[in-house]
Each structure stands twice: as C-alpha cells, then as structure tokens.
Design an enzyme around this catalytic site. Structure first.
Site, PDB file in Angstrom:
ATOM      1  N   ARG A 119      18.131 -30.857 -58.474  1.00  0.00           N
ATOM      2  CA  ARG A 119      19.289 -30.081 -58.937  1.00  0.00           C
ATOM      3  C   ARG A 119      20.582 -30.727 -58.439  1.00  0.00           C
ATOM      4  NH1 ARG A 119      19.766 -23.906 -57.566  1.00  0.00           N
ATOM      5  NH2 ARG A 119      19.181 -24.657 -55.503  1.00  0.00           N
ATOM      6  N   LYS A 131      17.553 -18.614 -62.065  1.00  0.00           N
ATOM      7  CA  LYS A 131      18.451 -17.445 -62.082  1.00  0.00           C
ATOM      8  C   LYS A 131      19.875 -17.869 -62.454  1.00  0.00           C
ATOM      9  CE  LYS A 131      17.518 -16.370 -57.774  1.00  0.00           C
ATOM     10  NZ  LYS A 131      16.568 -17.467 -57.435  1.00  0.00           N
ATOM     11  N   ARG A 170      12.232 -22.027 -48.002  1.00  0.00           N
ATOM     12  CA  ARG A 170      12.831 -20.972 -48.846  1.00  0.00           C
ATOM     13  C   ARG A 170      11.756 -20.285 -49.698  1.00  0.00           C
ATOM     14  NH1 ARG A 170      16.953 -24.433 -51.818  1.00  0.00           N
ATOM     15  NH2 ARG A 170      17.373 -22.589 -53.054  1.00  0.00           N
ATOM     16  N   ARG A 207      22.924 -29.611 -52.923  1.00  0.00           N
ATOM     17  CA  ARG A 207      22.947 -28.555 -51.896  1.00  0.00           C
ATOM     18  C   ARG A 207      22.158 -28.950 -50.646  1.00  0.00           C
ATOM     19  NH1 ARG A 207      21.833 -22.897 -54.925  1.00  0.00           N
ATOM     20  NH2 ARG A 207      20.604 -22.582 -53.039  1.00  0.00           N
ATOM     21  N   ARG A 211      17.611  -9.033 -51.858  1.00  0.00           N
ATOM     22  CA  ARG A 211      16.543  -9.967 -51.503  1.00  0.00           C
ATOM     23  C   ARG A 211      15.585  -9.366 -50.488  1.00  0.00           C
ATOM     24  NH1 ARG A 211      19.263 -15.097 -52.698  1.00  0.00           N
ATOM     25  NH2 ARG A 211      17.873 -16.796 -52.239  1.00  0.00           N
TER      26      ARG A 211
HETATM   27  P1  AP5 Z   1      18.743 -22.705 -60.934  1.00  0.00           P
HETATM   28  O1  AP5 Z   1      19.130 -21.978 -62.165  1.00  0.00           O
HETATM   29  O2  AP5 Z   1      19.839 -23.287 -60.080  1.00  0.00           O
HETATM   30  O3  AP5 Z   1      17.732 -21.811 -60.049  1.00  0.00           O
HETATM   31  P2  AP5 Z   1      18.005 -20.529 -59.137  1.00  0.00           P
HETATM   32  O4  AP5 Z   1      16.874 -19.584 -59.377  1.00  0.00           O
HETATM   33  O5  AP5 Z   1      19.397 -20.020 -59.341  1.00  0.00           O
HETATM   34  O6  AP5 Z   1      17.812 -21.206 -57.720  1.00  0.00           O
HETATM   35  P3  AP5 Z   1      18.637 -21.060 -56.374  1.00  0.00           P
HETATM   36  O7  AP5 Z   1      18.138 -22.160 -55.466  1.00  0.00           O
HETATM   37  O8  AP5 Z   1      20.117 -21.028 -56.593  1.00  0.00           O
HETATM   38  O9  AP5 Z   1      18.153 -19.699 -55.864  1.00  0.00           O
HETATM   39  P4  AP5 Z   1      18.137 -19.215 -54.452  1.00  0.00           P
HETATM   40  O10 AP5 Z   1      17.790 -17.797 -54.692  1.00  0.00           O
HETATM   41  O11 AP5 Z   1      17.266 -19.917 -53.490  1.00  0.00           O
HETATM   42  O12 AP5 Z   1      19.595 -19.589 -53.885  1.00  0.00           O
HETATM   43  P5  AP5 Z   1      20.878 -18.741 -53.518  1.00  0.00           P
HETATM   44  O13 AP5 Z   1      22.049 -19.550 -53.815  1.00  0.00           O
HETATM   45  O14 AP5 Z   1      20.772 -17.360 -54.063  1.00  0.00           O
HETATM   46  O15 AP5 Z   1      17.742 -23.875 -61.360  1.00  0.00           O
HETATM   47  C1  AP5 Z   1      17.202 -24.766 -60.401  1.00  0.00           C
HETATM   48  C2  AP5 Z   1      17.022 -26.158 -61.042  1.00  0.00           C
HETATM   49  O16 AP5 Z   1      16.045 -26.056 -62.075  1.00  0.00           O
HETATM   50  C3  AP5 Z   1      18.294 -26.729 -61.691  1.00  0.00           C
HETATM   51  O17 AP5 Z   1      18.310 -28.126 -61.500  1.00  0.00           O
HETATM   52  C4  AP5 Z   1      18.110 -26.402 -63.186  1.00  0.00           C
HETATM   53  O18 AP5 Z   1      18.786 -27.328 -64.025  1.00  0.00           O
HETATM   54  C5  AP5 Z   1      16.598 -26.490 -63.324  1.00  0.00           C
HETATM   55  N1  AP5 Z   1      16.075 -25.588 -64.352  1.00  0.00           N
HETATM   56  C6  AP5 Z   1      16.487 -24.341 -64.659  1.00  0.00           C
HETATM   57  N2  AP5 Z   1      15.741 -23.822 -65.652  1.00  0.00           N
HETATM   58  C7  AP5 Z   1      14.817 -24.767 -65.947  1.00  0.00           C
HETATM   59  C8  AP5 Z   1      13.741 -24.849 -66.882  1.00  0.00           C
HETATM   60  N3  AP5 Z   1      13.472 -23.820 -67.708  1.00  0.00           N
HETATM   61  N4  AP5 Z   1      12.971 -25.966 -66.903  1.00  0.00           N
HETATM   62  C9  AP5 Z   1      13.242 -27.013 -66.078  1.00  0.00           C
HETATM   63  N5  AP5 Z   1      14.255 -27.004 -65.180  1.00  0.00           N
HETATM   64  C10 AP5 Z   1      15.023 -25.904 -65.113  1.00  0.00           C
HETATM   65  O19 AP5 Z   1      20.704 -18.571 -51.935  1.00  0.00           O
HETATM   66  C11 AP5 Z   1      20.903 -19.659 -51.051  1.00  0.00           C
HETATM   67  C12 AP5 Z   1      20.823 -19.158 -49.609  1.00  0.00           C
HETATM   68  O20 AP5 Z   1      21.894 -18.205 -49.370  1.00  0.00           O
HETATM   69  C13 AP5 Z   1      19.546 -18.390 -49.227  1.00  0.00           C
HETATM   70  O21 AP5 Z   1      18.501 -19.268 -48.849  1.00  0.00           O
HETATM   71  C14 AP5 Z   1      20.051 -17.518 -48.064  1.00  0.00           C
HETATM   72  O22 AP5 Z   1      20.171 -18.267 -46.875  1.00  0.00           O
HETATM   73  C15 AP5 Z   1      21.447 -17.133 -48.523  1.00  0.00           C
HETATM   74  N6  AP5 Z   1      21.460 -15.871 -49.303  1.00  0.00           N
HETATM   75  C16 AP5 Z   1      21.899 -15.718 -50.588  1.00  0.00           C
HETATM   76  N7  AP5 Z   1      21.758 -14.448 -50.989  1.00  0.00           N
HETATM   77  C17 AP5 Z   1      21.200 -13.775 -49.947  1.00  0.00           C
HETATM   78  C18 AP5 Z   1      20.774 -12.432 -49.762  1.00  0.00           C
HETATM   79  N8  AP5 Z   1      20.906 -11.532 -50.749  1.00  0.00           N
HETATM   80  N9  AP5 Z   1      20.227 -12.101 -48.576  1.00  0.00           N
HETATM   81  C19 AP5 Z   1      20.105 -12.994 -47.580  1.00  0.00           C
HETATM   82  N10 AP5 Z   1      20.462 -14.297 -47.686  1.00  0.00           N
HETATM   83  C20 AP5 Z   1      21.008 -14.680 -48.860  1.00  0.00           C
END
Ligand code: AP5
Length: 207
Positions: A128, A15, A165, A154, A89
């Site tokens: 990552r 994402k 997660r 992270r 979410r």
């Molecule tokens: P990346 O692009 O970073 O993936 P992502 O989908 O953004 O993953 P996140 O871990 O950031 O998502 P998340 O939803 O768990 O975290 P968030 O910060 O929202 O890519 C990942 C890796 O893969 C990178 O190394 C990249 O280089 C690689 N990659 C990308 N594309 C690729 C490809 N095509 N091929 C190979 N490699 C590739 O949330 C974190 C925490 O915050 C949650 O757990 C929760 O506690 C809290 N939180 C956030 N939002 C909410 C909400 N709305 N409600 C409740 N809690 C929330």
C-alpha cells in the site's frame, strides 16, 4: 434522514478504499480514527506514547479514541450522518458510541463487515502507498500510483507490524461482530475481488 454506517474489517480489508463510495453515495463524511491520528502525527500534536502504540500495531487506549470521536461528532458536517471507518474497534468503544448516539437522538443504520481471509491481507498492506496530498490509497501492483505522486508508506505497514495488527484484530475487534449481530445491524460483504465488484456488493448491502 441521517445515514450512520460503520465499516469494520481486518487491517487491509479495504475499508479506506470502499469508504469513498459510501461517502459519495450518501453525501456523508468519512470519519477514520486512523486518519485522524495520522493527521495529528503530521501536525506534531500526537502524544509520543500514542504514536509508539500505533507504530507497534497495538490499539490506542479506548479513552483517547472515544475523546477524539466525541469531539468530531459535534462538527456541523456530521448532521446528516457519517461513515465510521476503524471505529469502534473494541466492545467498550461500541458501547461508548451507543451512548453518544442515544444522547444525540441518533441511530445506527448498518454495520458492514468486509470479509477478507488473513492470507490476502499482508500482501495488500506491504504494497500500500498513500498519496500525501490527496489521501488517495494505491497498491503498487493492483492499483499503481501515477508517476511523480508524493507517496507515504505507513510505518505500521511493515510485515512484522502487519502480523501484529491482524492478531490484535482477531483478539480485540472481532468481538464486535457478535455485538452488532445481536442488534441485527451486521451485514457481511465479501471483500475479495476487484474493488469495483466489492463496491457493487456494498451498494446492495446498504440498499
Ligand atoms: P485499504 O482500503 O487501505 O484497507 P483498510 O481496511 O482501510 O486498512 P487499514 O490498514 O487502513 O486499516 P486499519 O484498520 O489497520 O488502520 P487504521 O488506519 O484504522 O486497503 C489496503 C490495501 O489494499 C491498499 O493498498 C489498497 O489499494 C488495496 N486494496 C483495497 N481493496 C482491494 C481489493 N479489492 N483487491 C486488492 N487490493 C485491494 O488504524 C491504524 C492504527 O491506528 C491502529 O493499528 C491503531 O493503533 C490506531 N487506531 C485507529 N483507530 C483506532 C481505534 N478505534 N481504537 C484503537 N486504536 C485505533
């Protein structure tokens, strides 16, 4: 005309990586609740209870997240639309967003689901690294960071937390897919392949 898009997908589905394309293509800001929470952590303003929830891989309570979004969506840069990454979410968050958009006379254009099988996700996340200054996302193998970059690993990217997660995504966030499918807003994009290939698929899904 405004462009309002949601990116949904399991942790590590890309994402954040793909958000860059959408924000440039439509000239809209990326609103990532995860980034907002981590920024509050860095500035020392995040409630320690919320930090503990994030580090354990669970979801932050809906009220706290909805409050963050309500405050963000009054800012001037959201006037011509925005990309939501990691929000909503849960179904209550999606309902709160619907109510907020209705109050503002806005409508959602599309919900893009990045589809990646679970077995590929852990490896993406444990490798990552994020540039602390620019926020750019790297992968130690597929997209290595430049030498000398100041990198963050992270706290929630440890293998056990990553598994938690994924479980939380399947138990709580996957329920959003039928919610948006019923509204005919859901578009599925295969998230496996090179990031540039996925960007092309996203472009097609949004055109
Ligand atoms: P990346 O692009 O970073 O993936 P992502 O989908 O953004 O993953 P996140 O871990 O950031 O998502 P998340 O939803 O768990 O975290 P968030 O910060 O929202 O890519 C990942 C890796 O893969 C990178 O190394 C990249 O280089 C690689 N990659 C990308 N594309 C690729 C490809 N095509 N091929 C190979 N490699 C590739 O949330 C974190 C925490 O915050 C949650 O757990 C929760 O506690 C809290 N939180 C956030 N939002 C909410 C909400 N709305 N409600 C409740 N809690 C929330």
């Amino acid at each position: 005309m405004s462009k309002i898009v949601i990116l949904v997908g399991p942790p590590g589905s890309g994402k954040g990586t793909q958000a860059e394309f959408i924000t440039k293509r439509f000239g809209v800001p990326q609103i990532s609740t995860g980034d907002m929470l981590r920024a509050a952590k860095r500035s020392g303003t995040l409630d320690p209870k919320i930090l503990a929830i994030m580090d354990s891989g669970k979801l932050v309570p809906d009220e706290a997240i909805i409050d963050l979004i309500e405050k963000r969506l009054v800012e001037a840069d959201t006037k011509s639309g925005f990309l939501l990454d990691g929000f909503p979410r849960t179904v209550p968050q999606a309902e709160a967003l619907d109510a907020l958009l209705a109050k503002k006379g806005l409508k959602l254009d599309a919900v893009i689901q990045l589809d990646v099988p679970r077995e590929l996700l852990e490896e993406r996340l444990v490798n990552r690294r994020t540039d602390k200054t620019t926020g750019k996302i790297y992968h130690l193998v597929y997209n290595p960071p430049p030498a000398g970059a100041d990198l963050e690993h992270r706290a929630d990217d440890q293998p056990e937390t990553v598994k938690k997660r994924q479980d939380v995504y399947e138990a709580q966030t996957a329920a959003l897919l039928p919610y948006y499918e019923a509204k005919k807003l859901l578009r599925r994009v295969d998230g496996v392949g090179k990031p540039e290939e996925i960007t092309l698929r996203l472009e097609a899904a949004l055109s």
